[in-house]
Design a protein around this motif. Structure first.
Motif, PDB file in Angstrom:
ATOM      1  N   PRO A 158      -2.858 125.458   5.927  1.00  0.00           N
ATOM      2  CA  PRO A 158      -1.495 125.437   5.396  1.00  0.00           C
ATOM      3  C   PRO A 158      -1.432 126.127   4.038  1.00  0.00           C
ATOM      4  N   GLY A 159      -0.377 126.901   3.826  1.00  0.00           N
ATOM      5  CA  GLY A 159      -0.196 127.555   2.541  1.00  0.00           C
ATOM      6  C   GLY A 159      -0.903 128.895   2.450  1.00  0.00           C
ATOM      7  N   GLU A 160      -1.715 129.220   3.460  1.00  0.00           N
ATOM      8  CA  GLU A 160      -2.393 130.506   3.408  1.00  0.00           C
ATOM      9  C   GLU A 160      -1.881 131.440   4.482  1.00  0.00           C
ATOM     10  N   VAL A 161      -2.303 132.704   4.362  1.00  0.00           N
ATOM     11  CA  VAL A 161      -1.803 133.724   5.263  1.00  0.00           C
ATOM     12  C   VAL A 161      -2.930 134.206   6.159  1.00  0.00           C
ATOM     13  N   ASN A 162      -2.678 134.212   7.468  1.00  0.00           N
ATOM     14  CA  ASN A 162      -3.650 134.709   8.435  1.00  0.00           C
ATOM     15  C   ASN A 162      -3.102 136.011   8.998  1.00  0.00           C
ATOM     16  N   ASP A 163      -3.606 137.133   8.494  1.00  0.00           N
ATOM     17  CA  ASP A 163      -3.025 138.422   8.863  1.00  0.00           C
ATOM     18  C   ASP A 163      -4.087 139.448   9.233  1.00  0.00           C
ATOM     19  N   GLU A 216      10.730 124.948   7.750  1.00  0.00           N
ATOM     20  CA  GLU A 216      11.613 124.554   8.870  1.00  0.00           C
ATOM     21  C   GLU A 216      10.898 123.640   9.847  1.00  0.00           C
ATOM     22  N   LEU A 217       9.636 123.946  10.103  1.00  0.00           N
ATOM     23  CA  LEU A 217       8.877 123.186  11.090  1.00  0.00           C
ATOM     24  C   LEU A 217       8.225 121.949  10.491  1.00  0.00           C
ATOM     25  N   GLY A 218       8.418 121.749   9.183  1.00  0.00           N
ATOM     26  CA  GLY A 218       7.824 120.571   8.540  1.00  0.00           C
ATOM     27  C   GLY A 218       6.314 120.636   8.476  1.00  0.00           C
ATOM     28  N   MET A 219       5.750 121.854   8.306  1.00  0.00           N
ATOM     29  CA  MET A 219       4.285 121.979   8.237  1.00  0.00           C
ATOM     30  C   MET A 219       3.833 122.565   6.900  1.00  0.00           C
ATOM     31  N   GLU A 220       4.534 122.150   5.824  1.00  0.00           N
ATOM     32  CA  GLU A 220       4.175 122.673   4.506  1.00  0.00           C
ATOM     33  C   GLU A 220       2.823 122.160   4.047  1.00  0.00           C
ATOM     34  N   GLY A 221       2.197 122.949   3.195  1.00  0.00           N
ATOM     35  CA  GLY A 221       0.935 122.536   2.595  1.00  0.00           C
ATOM     36  C   GLY A 221       1.197 121.733   1.339  1.00  0.00           C
ATOM     37  N   VAL A 246      10.687 128.239   0.215  1.00  0.00           N
ATOM     38  CA  VAL A 246      10.181 129.479  -0.369  1.00  0.00           C
ATOM     39  C   VAL A 246       9.968 129.262  -1.859  1.00  0.00           C
ATOM     40  N   ASN A 247       8.723 129.381  -2.304  1.00  0.00           N
ATOM     41  CA  ASN A 247       8.487 129.054  -3.698  1.00  0.00           C
ATOM     42  C   ASN A 247       8.366 130.274  -4.592  1.00  0.00           C
TER      43      ASN A 247
END
Lengths: 255, 205
Positions: free
Chosen positions: A35-40, A238-243, B173-174
């Motif tokens: 969560p909170g990171e980017v997988n790209d 939106e999906l409630g999966m924040e870190g 969005v932070n």
């Protein structure tokens, strides 16, 4: 919904749905970012698509959706009507997803909204459901349904024309087209009108949030990175999966 | 009660009236520990000032200066600017950082200030505050014309010695993360040179 299908073709369509539903299971094998990171992992390809999308926006979408000048009441209200009708046509699909997610209350709210706005709101031109009955739209899609079912986010992908997404949401978009009752019930010409209205509705959103889109696409030092960040953060919210909340006082120099 | 110590720190920035206000707050909260009510009041007060500027009808360029001043007064610009710069902040001199921070502050005032038209006729209601980690989260609902209400969360901390907010999160969005991505892209575009980044920030926004 099935009884309403004049040709009884839904049995067939239901079978087409299956491979699409199974596809996420393969995606589940893909690594997901914490969560909170980017997988790209597809960044290079994504950046090429982004350049294409940006060109498409500046050459086609933006000229069509901005009428120039601040005083554009006529164009704006026509656009609002298209946005309303298109948004109304999207509701049955959201009812289906609400049910698939095991959230009957949300499904009922969208169903009630659809019924009220289709009848009293003259096919969705107006919004008495929201304004008089407090029946606001509960936005959802099959991407969210997959999330509820436990399918991981997968990699970030930017899709041609459709914009930022993830592997999970991209699959969701395809499945949404297949399971949408409107497309299943409508006959030959109507289905294209319905699709056209939905596209028009998206264009209406581009017009309304024009300044926001412009500032991200045209004023950022790296519009790809900004688009990716904004999409992932908002989608996870939106999906409630924040870190975890970020605390810069712990280490302000962190990467 | 240690009435003498803490108000002095704030006096230079907020002036005499601010000193009085801080004194009044101290009466209620002896140790000047930030609490939910204070965090909430801070956000409310900065919103009031922002709306006063929006409704002032002044020329945009002047408004951007006013927004910048509000940002400097209520936000912890130091930690925001430092965090946006990332690991590079460790390699620059105090003087370079100060120049960068000043440019960053102006850039924020222009960039976010330029969106003021969307807020004409809107309102933002502060709805609550709660402790989170080592700071406080103040929640609010923004009601803008023709848009569904948006959740805006403010993170407020007193770690800098003053109560200030250091992050704003709009519908998930932070701002801190967004500016980190933006500043790191600008730094890369300027060959990693802090002076060039500072100059670019003075033009941007």
């Amino acid at each position: 919904m099935r009884q309403a299908d004049p040709e009884g073709g839904n049995e067939m369509r239901a079978r087409h749905v299956l491979p699409a539903v199974l596809l996420p299971l393969f995606l589940a094998g893909c690594a997901s970012a914490p969560p909170g990171e980017v997988n790209d992992p597809y960044e290079a390809a994504n950046r090429r698509v982004h350049a294409f999308n940006k060109g498409f926006d500046s050459n086609v979408v933006k000229p069509l959706t901005s009428h120039g000048g601040d005083d554009e009441s006529n164009g704006e209200s026509a656009m609002l009507l298209v946005t309303n009708v298109g948004g109304n046509l999207a509701l049955p699909g959201k009812v289906v997803n609400g049910l698939l997610q095991g959230r009957p209350a949300r499904a009922a709210q969208n169903a009630g909204r659809f019924i009220v706005n289709t009848t009293l709101g003259l096919g969705g031109l107006h919004d008495p459901a929201g304004q008089e009955f407090g029946l606001n739209e509960v936005d959802t899609d099959f991407g969210e349904t997959l999330h509820v079912w436990g399918v991981p986010e997968g990699a970030y992908v930017e899709l041609p024309l459709l914009g930022p997404s993830t592997q999970r949401d991209a699959v969701g978009k395809v499945v949404d087209l297949v399971i949408d009752p409107v497309y299943n019930i409508a006959g030959e010409p109507e289905v294209y009108y319905a699709f056209g209205l939905r596209v028009g509705s998206k264009a209406g959103e581009r017009a309304r949030f024009g300044d926001t889109v412009d500032s991200v696409l045209y004023d950022s030092a790296d519009s790809y990175a900004q688009t990716r960040l904004l999409y992932l953060q908002h989608r996870r919210y939106e999906l409630g999966m924040e870190g975890e909340a970020y605390d810069p006082y712990e280490d302000p120099y962190a990467d | 009660m240690t009435l003498t110590k803490t108000p002095m720190q704030t006096s230079s920035r907020r002036g005499f009236l601010g000193l009085l206000g801080a004194g009044a707050v101290l009466m209620a909260a002896p140790a000047w520990a930030l609490n939910t009510d204070q965090a909430r009041a801070l956000v409310q007060q900065s919103l009031n000032e922002v709306y006063a500027v929006i409704n002032s009808g002044r020329p945009p360029a002047q408004m951007y200066k006013d927004f910048e001043a509000i940002f400097a007064r209520y936000a912890d610009v130091d930690v925001i600017a430092r965090s946006a710069l990332g690991p590079k902040a460790r390699q620059v001199s105090g003087q370079q950082f100060a120049a960068y921070k000043q440019a960053f502050q102006g850039y924020i005032g222009r960039k976010y200030g330029a969106r003021f038209r969307e807020f004409i006729g809107s309102r933002i209601e502060v709805t609550g505050a709660r402790p989170m980690k080592s700071f406080f989260a103040v929640t609010s609902i923004a009601k803008l014309n023709g848009r569904a209400p948006m959740t805006v969360e403010w993170h407020v901390s007193d770690k800098s010695g003053q109560s200030k907010y250091f992050n704003i999160i709009i519908e998930g969005v932070n701002m801190l993360a967004s500016e980190r991505a933006e500043i790191s892209a600008m730094l890369a575009a300027n060959g990693g040179d802090i002076g060039a980044l500072t100059a670019a920030l003075q033009r941007a926004g």
